[in-house]
Motif scaffolding. Structure first.
Motif, mmCIF file in Angstrom:
data_model
loop_
_atom_site.group_PDB
_atom_site.id
_atom_site.type_symbol
_atom_site.label_atom_id
_atom_site.label_comp_id
_atom_site.label_asym_id
_atom_site.label_seq_id
_atom_site.Cartn_x
_atom_site.Cartn_y
_atom_site.Cartn_z
ATOM 1 N N ASN A 1 0.845 -1.178 0.000
ATOM 2 C CA ASN A 1 0.000 0.000 0.000
ATOM 3 C C ASN A 1 0.889 1.238 0.000
ATOM 4 N N GLN A 2 0.288 2.394 0.105
ATOM 5 C CA GLN A 2 1.020 3.656 0.086
ATOM 6 C C GLN A 2 2.021 3.726 1.236
ATOM 7 N N THR A 3 3.242 4.176 0.906
ATOM 8 C CA THR A 3 4.263 4.397 1.912
ATOM 9 C C THR A 3 4.057 5.789 2.506
ATOM 10 N N GLU A 4 4.179 5.884 3.828
ATOM 11 C CA GLU A 4 3.997 7.165 4.502
ATOM 12 C C GLU A 4 5.283 7.583 5.192
ATOM 13 N N THR A 5 5.587 8.880 5.125
ATOM 14 C CA THR A 5 6.724 9.423 5.857
ATOM 15 C C THR A 5 6.220 9.865 7.218
ATOM 16 N N LEU A 6 6.902 9.423 8.271
ATOM 17 C CA LEU A 6 6.415 9.659 9.627
ATOM 18 C C LEU A 6 7.079 10.844 10.319
ATOM 19 N N GLY B 1 13.368 11.234 7.078
ATOM 20 C CA GLY B 1 12.768 10.503 8.198
ATOM 21 C C GLY B 1 12.530 9.034 7.947
ATOM 22 N N ARG B 2 11.748 8.433 8.832
ATOM 23 C CA ARG B 2 11.399 7.023 8.704
ATOM 24 C C ARG B 2 10.187 6.864 7.803
ATOM 25 N N GLN B 3 10.198 5.797 7.049
ATOM 26 C CA GLN B 3 9.107 5.481 6.140
ATOM 27 C C GLN B 3 8.326 4.293 6.687
ATOM 28 N N MET B 4 7.009 4.402 6.641
ATOM 29 C CA MET B 4 6.178 3.267 7.024
ATOM 30 C C MET B 4 5.692 2.593 5.742
ATOM 31 N N HIS B 5 6.165 1.371 5.518
ATOM 32 C CA HIS B 5 5.677 0.547 4.423
ATOM 33 C C HIS B 5 4.586 -0.336 5.020
ATOM 34 N N GLN B 6 3.469 -0.423 4.330
ATOM 35 C CA GLN B 6 2.352 -1.204 4.842
ATOM 36 C C GLN B 6 1.646 -1.898 3.687
ATOM 37 N N GLY B 7 0.931 -2.942 4.003
ATOM 38 C CA GLY B 7 0.195 -3.642 2.970
ATOM 39 C C GLY B 7 -0.395 -4.928 3.489
ATOM 40 N N ILE B 8 -0.668 -5.806 2.535
ATOM 41 C CA ILE B 8 -1.330 -7.068 2.838
ATOM 42 C C ILE B 8 -0.611 -8.190 2.101
ATOM 43 N N LEU B 9 -0.376 -9.271 2.811
ATOM 44 C CA LEU B 9 -0.026 -10.531 2.178
ATOM 45 C C LEU B 9 -1.313 -11.349 2.215
ATOM 46 N N GLN B 10 -1.770 -11.780 1.059
ATOM 47 C CA GLN B 10 -2.976 -12.604 1.023
ATOM 48 C C GLN B 10 -2.581 -14.015 0.610
ATOM 49 N N VAL B 11 -2.962 -14.960 1.421
ATOM 50 C CA VAL B 11 -2.709 -16.369 1.130
ATOM 51 C C VAL B 11 -4.074 -17.028 0.961
ATOM 52 N N SER B 12 -4.414 -17.331 -0.277
ATOM 53 C CA SER B 12 -5.716 -17.938 -0.553
ATOM 54 C C SER B 12 -5.609 -19.451 -0.506
ATOM 55 N N PRO C 1 -9.754 -16.680 1.094
ATOM 56 C CA PRO C 1 -8.607 -15.793 1.212
ATOM 57 C C PRO C 1 -8.287 -15.492 2.681
ATOM 58 N N VAL C 2 -7.013 -15.589 3.029
ATOM 59 C CA VAL C 2 -6.537 -15.216 4.353
ATOM 60 C C VAL C 2 -5.754 -13.904 4.184
ATOM 61 N N THR C 3 -6.186 -12.864 4.889
ATOM 62 C CA THR C 3 -5.574 -11.546 4.791
ATOM 63 C C THR C 3 -4.640 -11.334 5.967
ATOM 64 N N ILE C 4 -3.376 -10.999 5.644
ATOM 65 C CA ILE C 4 -2.346 -10.798 6.653
ATOM 66 C C ILE C 4 -1.831 -9.372 6.507
ATOM 67 N N PRO C 5 -2.225 -8.442 7.405
ATOM 68 C CA PRO C 5 -1.752 -7.063 7.308
ATOM 69 C C PRO C 5 -0.350 -6.940 7.918
ATOM 70 N N TYR C 6 0.493 -6.131 7.279
ATOM 71 C CA TYR C 6 1.849 -5.937 7.815
ATOM 72 C C TYR C 6 2.219 -4.454 7.765
ATOM 73 N N ARG C 7 3.218 -4.116 8.575
ATOM 74 C CA ARG C 7 3.838 -2.777 8.573
ATOM 75 C C ARG C 7 5.329 -2.936 8.750
ATOM 76 N N SER C 8 6.065 -2.001 8.181
ATOM 77 C CA SER C 8 7.513 -2.000 8.306
ATOM 78 C C SER C 8 7.977 -0.553 8.369
ATOM 79 N N PHE C 9 8.795 -0.225 9.367
ATOM 80 C CA PHE C 9 9.312 1.127 9.532
ATOM 81 C C PHE C 9 10.778 1.132 9.162
ATOM 82 N N ASN C 10 11.159 1.978 8.219
ATOM 83 C CA ASN C 10 12.529 1.996 7.705
ATOM 84 C C ASN C 10 12.991 3.429 7.448
ATOM 85 N N ALA C 11 14.302 3.603 7.435
ATOM 86 C CA ALA C 11 14.880 4.929 7.148
ATOM 87 C C ALA C 11 14.742 5.239 5.684
#
Length: 142
Positions: free
Chosen positions: A54-59, A64-75, A132-142
């Motif tokens: 999904n959209q990356t956000e600057t925090l 600064g740090r970037q928040m990468h977020q999205g979904i891994l879907q395992v059907s 479908p199994v929806t797995i939301p994730y987030r990652s914070f990176n420089a």
């Protein structure tokens, strides 16, 4: 070896998924790879992975740090006409494997499952049912 942040995140999530085994084994259809391989038919039951960043956000101000977020879907795909119990059991194992709070690290990129995954469906197809199994994730990176 993955070098971009989203590629590293996907690699970490797929590596974690590979640690989940089933008896009998289930084939995993990976994103961007032809499935089934040429000359073969799809199995009655299998897993199919989709990666939906999904959209990356600057925090902070500046780079600064970037928040990468999205979904891994395992059907979970299962042969039609044999009921929902077995595919829902597989979905539950995936949910527990990616439990809320699961933390993964790859190439100094940290990925966290920030809320409990969930199963949707059933989506009925002519010869299979999909959960479908929806797995939301987030990652914070420089």
């Amino acid at each position: 070896m993955a070098t971009g942040t989203d590629a590293i995140i996907l690699a970490a999530l797929l590596d974690h998924l590979s640690g989940l085994t089933f008896s009998p084994a289930l084939i995993v259809a990976l994103p961007g790879i032809a499935f089934p391989p040429a000359g073969q038919q799809k199995p009655d039951s299998y897993l199919q992975v989709s990666f939906l960043p999904n959209q990356t956000e600057t925090l902070s101000v500046g780079k600064g740090r970037q928040m990468h977020q999205g979904i891994l879907q395992v059907s979970v795909y299962w042969k039609a006409g044999v009921g929902y119990v077995k595919p829902l059991d597989v979905a539950d194992r995936i949910i527990r494997h990616f439990a809320k709070g699961t933390r993964l690290v790859s190439n100094d990129v940290k990925v966290k499952v920030d809320s409990k995954p969930w199963v949707s469906g059933p989506l009925q197809e002519p010869d299979r049912v999909q959960f479908p199994v929806t797995i939301p994730y987030r990652s914070f990176n420089a």
